[in-house]
Scaffold this motif. Structure first.
Motif, PDB file in Angstrom:
ATOM      1  N   GLU A 143       0.838  -1.212   0.000  1.00 19.25           N
ATOM      2  CA  GLU A 143       0.000   0.000   0.000  1.00 19.25           C
ATOM      3  C   GLU A 143       0.868   1.255   0.000  1.00 19.25           C
ATOM      4  O   GLU A 143       0.633   2.195  -0.767  1.00 19.25           O
ATOM      5  CB  GLU A 143      -0.924   0.023   1.221  1.00 19.25           C
ATOM      6  N   PHE A 248      -1.001  -4.620  -4.382  1.00 16.14           N
ATOM      7  CA  PHE A 248      -1.600  -4.190  -3.118  1.00 16.14           C
ATOM      8  C   PHE A 248      -2.981  -4.795  -2.938  1.00 16.14           C
ATOM      9  O   PHE A 248      -3.321  -5.341  -1.881  1.00 16.14           O
ATOM     10  CB  PHE A 248      -1.668  -2.663  -3.083  1.00 16.14           C
ATOM     11  N   TYR A 346      -2.295   0.712   8.416  1.00 15.63           N
ATOM     12  CA  TYR A 346      -2.720   0.409   7.051  1.00 15.63           C
ATOM     13  C   TYR A 346      -3.645  -0.799   6.996  1.00 15.63           C
ATOM     14  O   TYR A 346      -3.520  -1.664   6.155  1.00 15.63           O
ATOM     15  CB  TYR A 346      -1.491   0.163   6.169  1.00 15.63           C
ATOM     16  N   TYR A 363      -9.546   4.169  -0.053  1.00 15.37           N
ATOM     17  CA  TYR A 363      -8.106   3.999  -0.220  1.00 15.37           C
ATOM     18  C   TYR A 363      -7.508   4.825  -1.346  1.00 15.37           C
ATOM     19  O   TYR A 363      -6.302   5.079  -1.343  1.00 15.37           O
ATOM     20  CB  TYR A 363      -7.768   2.521  -0.433  1.00 15.37           C
TER      21      TYR A 363
END
Length: 385
Positions: A143, A248, A346, A363
């Motif tokens: 991420e 991710f 995260y 996100y």
């Protein structure tokens, strides 16, 4: 040379008083363990400070009385009083001042401990996150990598846009030379300009026009090269970021179930630490203000003592200046009086996952408009695995 209004027991106490014998340091560090354990803290040291303040006030009254007596009667301090003044000066400088500064350092250490506790929450979060699974730590790294990649893409896109504007401006904002014109004499029916002069102007114009055209062509070629290079870099960065985004999203689907426990532990740790920080800060700020008051009082006592000694050595002194003196207190400046930034792990919204619009908005909404996310790759099946 003592004022006769003072009773003898009071005089004896003052003559025997020594800052080093009576100064009481504020034991701030002893409250740390109880504080972080959630105990109700009552600073006994605040009571100690009141005792110390009374002793300092008595000492100030003693030296002030001596100063007033000198001012009123002109009588110099006696040998016994001079010896006592010397001891007071030495004890304040060698004992009381260092003790105050040491007490302030203890306050600073307690403040540092309060911040360190909060920082330990962040450290434990990192350690626990690593223990959850390699998938979790890999997801967080992916991420971060994606966001950093998009940030770089945004920079490169901004550069490419600027280079495109510079390219477009090469011609649109160019200012070519102005050709010469003939001036016509309306009354005489002929041109004012001499033919030879006009030809010379035309030659100069053609020369400057050729140079302008050559320069413009060079500028355009250079601007085109810069734009093509910037656009190529942006395009390559976008491809890299699209790959990073997919990595991710794929990793997110594996570790979402394990993230909740780590989040709950971190939140509990931070709540405990922040409450403790608030209590510590309130008490330390109050303590430091008391140190300042005490230090200021001792500095004024020192001033009077030195002026009284000056009366004996030089015959003159400015005793009135001590009351009006401004004591520097810059060294009583606390640091670490603000909480450190709290991490936003995260782990995201544990109720959503790739493929749900809310997840994509959560996100990716922070990405720059010139580096948006690619279409999301949904988690396989009906939910996160």
């Amino acid at each position: 040379a003592l004022p006769i209004c003072l009773p003898e027991p009071y005089l004896s106490y003052l003559l025997l008083w020594s800052p080093s014998e009576h100064f009481i340091r504020m034991p701030v560090m002893r409250i740390a363990l109880g504080l972080f354990a959630g105990a109700n803290i009552v600073l006994a040291s605040q009571r100690d400070m009141l005792v110390q303040r009374k002793a300092t006030d008595l000492l100030y009254g003693r030296v002030k009385a001596m100063a007033d007596n000198v001012t009123t009667t002109g009588q110099k301090p006696s040998t016994l009083e001079l010896d006592w003044l010397e001891k007071v000066e030495q004890d304040i400088e060698n004992s009381s001042h260092p003790s105050i500064l040491s007490g302030f350092q203890d306050d600073q250490a307690l403040m540092d401990d309060a911040v360190a506790y909060l920082l330990s929450c962040e450290k434990e979060l990192k350690a626990d996150s690593d223990k959850v699974s390699n998938k979790q730590s890999t997801t967080s790294a992916k991420e971060r990598a994606h966001k950093l990649c998009r940030a770089d893409e945004s920079v490169k896109a901004t550069t490419a846009t600027k280079e495109w504007e510079d390219l477009a401006n090469v011609y649109s904002k160019a200012s070519p030379p102005t050709p010469p014109t003939l001036s016509f004499n309306t009354s005489g029916g002929c041109y004012k300009d001499n033919a030879g002069e006009f030809e010379l102007k035309m030659d100069e114009y053609m020369t400057s026009s050729n140079k302008f055209a050559e320069g413009l062509e060079h500028k355009y070629s250079y601007a085109l090269e810069q734009y093509e290079a910037a656009e190529k870099a942006r395009s390559a960065q976008q491809l890299d970021c699209n790959k990073a985004q997919k990595m991710f999203e794929a990793m997110f689907c594996f570790w979402i179930g394990a993230a909740k426990q780590v989040l709950e532990k971190h939140e509990e740790c931070w709540n405990t630490g922040s409450k403790s920080f608030d209590v510590v800060k309130a008490n330390v700020l109050d303590s430091v203000e008391q140190w300042k008051v005490e230090y200021t009082a001792l500095e004024k006592i020192l001033c009077i003592v030195k002026q009284l000694k000056a009366v004996v050595s030089t015959g003159t002194a400015d005793l009135g200046s001590c009351d009006a003196m401004v004591v520097g207190l810059d060294f009583f400046t606390l640091t670490n009086t603000s909480m450190p930034d709290k991490s936003k792990p995260y782990f995201g919204d544990l109720k959503t996952y790739p493929g749900i619009p809310v997840w994509e908005s959560k996100y990716y909404r922070g990405l720059a408009s010139n580096s948006p996310a690619a279409p999301v790759m949904p988690c396989p099946g009906s939910g996160a695995r």
